[in-house]
Each structure stands twice: as structure tokens, then as C-alpha cells.
Design a protein around this motif. Structure first.
Motif, PDB file in Angstrom:
ATOM      1  N   LEU A  27       0.810  -1.221   0.000  1.00 14.98           N
ATOM      2  CA  LEU A  27       0.000   0.000   0.000  1.00 14.98           C
ATOM      3  C   LEU A  27       0.844   1.272   0.000  1.00 14.98           C
ATOM      4  CD1 LEU A  27      -2.893  -0.942   2.470  1.00 14.98           C
ATOM      5  CD2 LEU A  27      -2.965  -0.824  -0.017  1.00 14.98           C
ATOM      6  N   VAL A  28       1.992   1.229   0.700  1.00  5.85           N
ATOM      7  CA  VAL A  28       2.858   2.410   0.754  1.00  5.85           C
ATOM      8  C   VAL A  28       3.334   2.722  -0.669  1.00  5.85           C
ATOM      9  CG1 VAL A  28       5.052   3.329   1.609  1.00  5.85           C
ATOM     10  CG2 VAL A  28       3.587   2.005   3.130  1.00  5.85           C
ATOM     11  N   GLY A  29       3.227   3.994  -1.040  1.00  3.40           N
ATOM     12  CA  GLY A  29       3.610   4.391  -2.392  1.00  3.40           C
ATOM     13  C   GLY A  29       2.431   4.381  -3.348  1.00  3.40           C
ATOM     14  N   HIS A  30       1.287   3.897  -2.868  1.00  3.27           N
ATOM     15  CA  HIS A  30       0.096   3.836  -3.724  1.00  3.27           C
ATOM     16  C   HIS A  30      -1.037   4.729  -3.232  1.00  3.27           C
ATOM     17  CE1 HIS A  30       1.848   0.502  -5.922  1.00  3.27           C
ATOM     18  NE2 HIS A  30       2.168  -0.039  -4.754  1.00  3.27           N
ATOM     19  N   LYS A  31      -1.146   4.888  -1.922  1.00  4.14           N
ATOM     20  CA  LYS A  31      -2.255   5.680  -1.382  1.00  4.14           C
ATOM     21  C   LYS A  31      -1.933   6.151   0.028  1.00  4.14           C
ATOM     22  CE  LYS A  31      -5.291   2.437  -1.952  1.00  4.14           C
ATOM     23  NZ  LYS A  31      -6.560   1.767  -1.978  1.00  4.14           N
ATOM     24  N   PRO A  32      -2.618   7.208   0.475  1.00  2.00           N
ATOM     25  CA  PRO A  32      -2.479   7.631   1.875  1.00  2.00           C
ATOM     26  C   PRO A  32      -3.029   6.532   2.797  1.00  2.00           C
ATOM     27  CG  PRO A  32      -3.546   9.346   0.561  1.00  2.00           C
ATOM     28  CD  PRO A  32      -3.501   8.106  -0.271  1.00  2.00           C
ATOM     29  N   LEU A  33      -2.460   6.435   3.988  1.00  2.00           N
ATOM     30  CA  LEU A  33      -2.914   5.438   4.950  1.00  2.00           C
ATOM     31  C   LEU A  33      -3.314   6.089   6.261  1.00  2.00           C
ATOM     32  CD1 LEU A  33      -0.112   2.735   4.503  1.00  2.00           C
ATOM     33  CD2 LEU A  33      -2.355   2.792   3.421  1.00  2.00           C
ATOM     34  N   VAL A  34      -4.355   5.531   6.860  1.00  2.00           N
ATOM     35  CA  VAL A  34      -4.756   5.878   8.220  1.00  2.00           C
ATOM     36  C   VAL A  34      -4.554   4.591   9.010  1.00  2.00           C
ATOM     37  CG1 VAL A  34      -6.628   6.604   9.743  1.00  2.00           C
ATOM     38  CG2 VAL A  34      -6.459   7.555   7.419  1.00  2.00           C
ATOM     39  N   ILE A  35      -3.533   4.571   9.854  1.00  2.00           N
ATOM     40  CA  ILE A  35      -3.214   3.383  10.641  1.00  2.00           C
ATOM     41  C   ILE A  35      -3.524   3.702  12.089  1.00  2.00           C
ATOM     42  CG2 ILE A  35      -1.372   1.809  11.362  1.00  2.00           C
ATOM     43  CD1 ILE A  35       0.069   2.563   8.703  1.00  2.00           C
ATOM     44  N   TYR A  36      -4.483   2.973  12.639  1.00  2.29           N
ATOM     45  CA  TYR A  36      -4.810   3.255  14.029  1.00  2.29           C
ATOM     46  C   TYR A  36      -4.596   2.035  14.910  1.00  2.29           C
ATOM     47  CZ  TYR A  36      -9.601   1.228  14.093  1.00  2.29           C
ATOM     48  OH  TYR A  36     -10.684   0.384  14.072  1.00  2.29           O
ATOM     49  N   PHE A  37      -3.890   2.276  16.020  1.00  3.56           N
ATOM     50  CA  PHE A  37      -3.645   1.250  17.023  1.00  3.56           C
ATOM     51  C   PHE A  37      -4.695   1.423  18.115  1.00  3.56           C
ATOM     52  CE2 PHE A  37       0.383   1.662  14.915  1.00  3.56           C
ATOM     53  CZ  PHE A  37       0.924   0.383  14.936  1.00  3.56           C
ATOM     54  N   TYR A  38      -5.290   0.329  18.525  1.00  3.96           N
ATOM     55  CA  TYR A  38      -6.313   0.385  19.564  1.00  3.96           C
ATOM     56  C   TYR A  38      -6.090  -0.756  20.554  1.00  3.96           C
ATOM     57  CZ  TYR A  38      -8.815  -3.258  16.896  1.00  3.96           C
ATOM     58  OH  TYR A  38      -9.174  -4.421  16.244  1.00  3.96           O
ATOM     59  N   PRO A  39      -6.596  -0.595  21.789  1.00  2.00           N
ATOM     60  CA  PRO A  39      -6.313  -1.603  22.825  1.00  2.00           C
ATOM     61  C   PRO A  39      -6.915  -2.989  22.605  1.00  2.00           C
ATOM     62  CG  PRO A  39      -6.805   0.498  23.839  1.00  2.00           C
ATOM     63  CD  PRO A  39      -7.122   0.641  22.375  1.00  2.00           C
ATOM     64  N   LYS A  40      -8.237  -3.087  22.335  1.00  2.00           N
ATOM     65  CA  LYS A  40      -8.842  -4.418  22.344  1.00  2.00           C
ATOM     66  C   LYS A  40     -10.195  -4.436  21.633  1.00  2.00           C
ATOM     67  CE  LYS A  40      -9.247  -8.328  25.382  1.00  2.00           C
ATOM     68  NZ  LYS A  40      -8.866  -9.202  24.297  1.00  2.00           N
ATOM     69  N   ASP A  41     -10.427  -5.514  20.860  1.00  2.00           N
ATOM     70  CA  ASP A  41     -11.735  -5.717  20.224  1.00  2.00           C
ATOM     71  C   ASP A  41     -12.836  -5.791  21.285  1.00  2.00           C
ATOM     72  OD1 ASP A  41     -10.478  -5.950  17.742  1.00  2.00           O
ATOM     73  OD2 ASP A  41     -10.576  -8.142  17.697  1.00  2.00           O
ATOM     74  N   ASN A  42     -14.019  -5.334  20.914  1.00  2.34           N
ATOM     75  CA  ASN A  42     -15.226  -5.483  21.730  1.00  2.34           C
ATOM     76  C   ASN A  42     -15.192  -4.813  23.093  1.00  2.34           C
ATOM     77  OD1 ASN A  42     -17.057  -6.991  20.002  1.00  2.34           O
ATOM     78  ND2 ASN A  42     -15.489  -8.581  20.110  1.00  2.34           N
ATOM     79  N   THR A  43     -14.387  -3.779  23.226  1.00  7.81           N
ATOM     80  CA  THR A  43     -14.460  -2.960  24.434  1.00  7.81           C
ATOM     81  C   THR A  43     -15.191  -1.683  24.025  1.00  7.81           C
ATOM     82  OG1 THR A  43     -12.289  -2.024  23.953  1.00  7.81           O
ATOM     83  CG2 THR A  43     -12.352  -3.903  25.485  1.00  7.81           C
ATOM     84  N   PRO A  44     -15.814  -0.986  24.963  1.00  6.61           N
ATOM     85  CA  PRO A  44     -16.657   0.166  24.581  1.00  6.61           C
ATOM     86  C   PRO A  44     -15.956   1.211  23.713  1.00  6.61           C
ATOM     87  CG  PRO A  44     -17.065  -0.427  26.860  1.00  6.61           C
ATOM     88  CD  PRO A  44     -15.899  -1.270  26.405  1.00  6.61           C
ATOM     89  N   GLY A  45     -14.778   1.682  24.135  1.00  5.45           N
ATOM     90  CA  GLY A  45     -14.082   2.722  23.367  1.00  5.45           C
ATOM     91  C   GLY A  45     -13.636   2.231  22.011  1.00  5.45           C
ATOM     92  N   CYS A  46     -13.133   1.005  21.961  1.00  2.00           N
ATOM     93  CA  CYS A  46     -12.625   0.457  20.699  1.00  2.00           C
ATOM     94  C   CYS A  46     -13.753   0.183  19.712  1.00  2.00           C
ATOM     95  CB  CYS A  46     -11.810  -0.807  20.960  1.00  2.00           C
ATOM     96  SG  CYS A  46     -10.345  -0.468  21.966  1.00  2.00           S
ATOM     97  N   THR A  47     -14.899  -0.227  20.232  1.00  2.00           N
ATOM     98  CA  THR A  47     -16.058  -0.451  19.376  1.00  2.00           C
ATOM     99  C   THR A  47     -16.549   0.886  18.818  1.00  2.00           C
ATOM    100  OG1 THR A  47     -16.659  -2.437  20.601  1.00  2.00           O
ATOM    101  CG2 THR A  47     -18.396  -1.417  19.282  1.00  2.00           C
ATOM    102  N   THR A  48     -16.590   1.907  19.668  1.00  3.97           N
ATOM    103  CA  THR A  48     -16.985   3.249  19.226  1.00  3.97           C
ATOM    104  C   THR A  48     -16.058   3.733  18.122  1.00  3.97           C
ATOM    105  OG1 THR A  48     -17.931   3.853  21.361  1.00  3.97           O
ATOM    106  CG2 THR A  48     -17.194   5.675  19.965  1.00  3.97           C
ATOM    107  N   GLN A  49     -14.754   3.555  18.334  1.00  2.57           N
ATOM    108  CA  GLN A  49     -13.774   4.016  17.359  1.00  2.57           C
ATOM    109  C   GLN A  49     -13.924   3.264  16.037  1.00  2.57           C
ATOM    110  OE1 GLN A  49      -9.652   3.433  18.492  1.00  2.57           O
ATOM    111  NE2 GLN A  49      -8.999   5.136  17.202  1.00  2.57           N
ATOM    112  N   ALA A  50     -14.013   1.941  16.105  1.00  6.66           N
ATOM    113  CA  ALA A  50     -14.139   1.130  14.890  1.00  6.66           C
ATOM    114  C   ALA A  50     -15.412   1.484  14.123  1.00  6.66           C
ATOM    115  CB  ALA A  50     -14.116  -0.356  15.238  1.00  6.66           C
ATOM    116  N   CYS A  51     -16.510   1.653  14.834  1.00  6.03           N
ATOM    117  CA  CYS A  51     -17.780   1.977  14.166  1.00  6.03           C
ATOM    118  C   CYS A  51     -17.751   3.390  13.573  1.00  6.03           C
ATOM    119  CB  CYS A  51     -18.947   1.802  15.134  1.00  6.03           C
ATOM    120  SG  CYS A  51     -19.264   0.051  15.532  1.00  6.03           S
ATOM    121  N   SER A  52     -17.033   4.292  14.213  1.00 10.46           N
ATOM    122  CA  SER A  52     -16.904   5.644  13.661  1.00 10.46           C
ATOM    123  C   SER A  52     -16.067   5.624  12.382  1.00 10.46           C
ATOM    124  CB  SER A  52     -16.272   6.585  14.695  1.00 10.46           C
ATOM    125  OG  SER A  52     -17.125   6.734  15.806  1.00 10.46           O
TER     126      SER A  52
END
Length: 152
Positions: A27-52
Motif C-alpha cells: 500500500l505504501v507508495g500507492h495511497k495515503p494510509l490511516v493506521i490506528y492502534f487500539y487496545p482491544k476488540d469489543n471494548t466500549p471505546g474500541c467499538t466506538t472508534q471502529a464503528c466511527s
């Protein structure tokens, strides 16, 4: 060592949601990337972030960017999480936390949780924005604003 604005993202490989090999160099060299690190699947904040990110995904795609979420959860966990919330973007399993260390993502909450950090790169893989905040919902507008600046 923490990555900074202006640095190039390091090359990395991981298993994606489907258990397939992912190589950042595809992907690098082909398009901009948004790489986000998050703590854990199925936790309230991470679910909010993923759904957003899901809800704004078409905006990112329209601007030519790809979204990639990374946590230390297993491929199986990512599959359930992705399916349950209909996530259209790539999730990577960083089970040994090598990618997190490669980027220098700091821990959050006094070192108790893996950090929540979003990186935006230009098409060449150069970091143009880093947003470090446990406030999950704030990452999406910041990332979208950074990607918009890349479009003439």
C-alpha cells in the motif's frame, strides 16, 4: 523509539482479518494510509472508534485513503469483531506487539492499557499526523482532516 511527523512508516507484515498475509509495502507508495492502534476488540471505546471509522469509511475511500486498525487481538477475534460491526476496512493482528513496538506506540492509562494512537501517512508513506488520545471518538475527525489536506 517513537515515530514522529515527517518519519516514514516502517515496513511491517501481519495477518489480516481473513488470516491472509498483509504487507504494508503493498500500500505504501500507492495511497495515503490511516493506521490506528487500539487496545482491544469489543471494548466500549474500541467499538466506538471502529464503528466511527466504519461510518466515515466512504469519506476516506473517496479521498483515496485506506484505513487499517491494529491491535494484539487474534485473527479469530478480529473476524468476530469485524463481522459483528460490519467493518469494511483492514484489521491486523499484532499478537506479539512487534508492530506496536516498531511504531513506538506508548501505553495509555498509566501503562495499564495498550495505547490508542492514529497515524496518517501521505501516499509515499511519510507521517503527516499523529494523534495520541484515549478519547476514541476524536481520532476519526482528526484523521479525516489530515487526509483532506493531502487532496489538492
Amino acid at each position: 523509539m517513537e515515530l514522529k511527523i515527517g518519519d516514514s512508516i516502517p515496513s511491517f507484515k501481519a495477518k489480516d482479518t481473513n488470516g491472509d498475509d498483509f504487507d504494508s509495502q503493498n500500500l505504501v507508495g500507492h495511497k495515503p494510509l490511516v493506521i490506528y492502534f487500539y487496545p482491544k476488540d469489543n471494548t466500549p471505546g474500541c467499538t466506538t472508534q471502529a464503528c466511527s471509522f466504519r461510518d466515515q469509511y466512504e469519506d476516506f475511500k473517496h479521498l483515496g485513503a485506506e484505513v487499517i486498525g491494529i491491535s494484539s487481538d487474534s485473527v479469530e477475534s478480529h473476524q468476530k469483531f469485524s463481522k459483528q460491526y460490519k467493518l469494511p476496512f483492514i484489521l491486523l493482528s499484532d499478537h506479539d506487539k512487534k508492530i506496536r513496538k516498531l511504531f513506538g506506540v506508548p501505553s495509555g492509562m498509566f501503562g495499564l492499557l495498550p495505547g490508542r494512537v492514529t497515524y496518517v501517512t501521505d501516499k509515499k508513506g511519510q507521517i503527516i499526523m499523529i494523534f495520541d488520545s484515549m478519547m476514541a471518538s476524536k481520532h476519526i475527525p482528526k484523521a479525516l482532516e489530515a487526509v483532506r489536506k493531502l487532496v489538492p
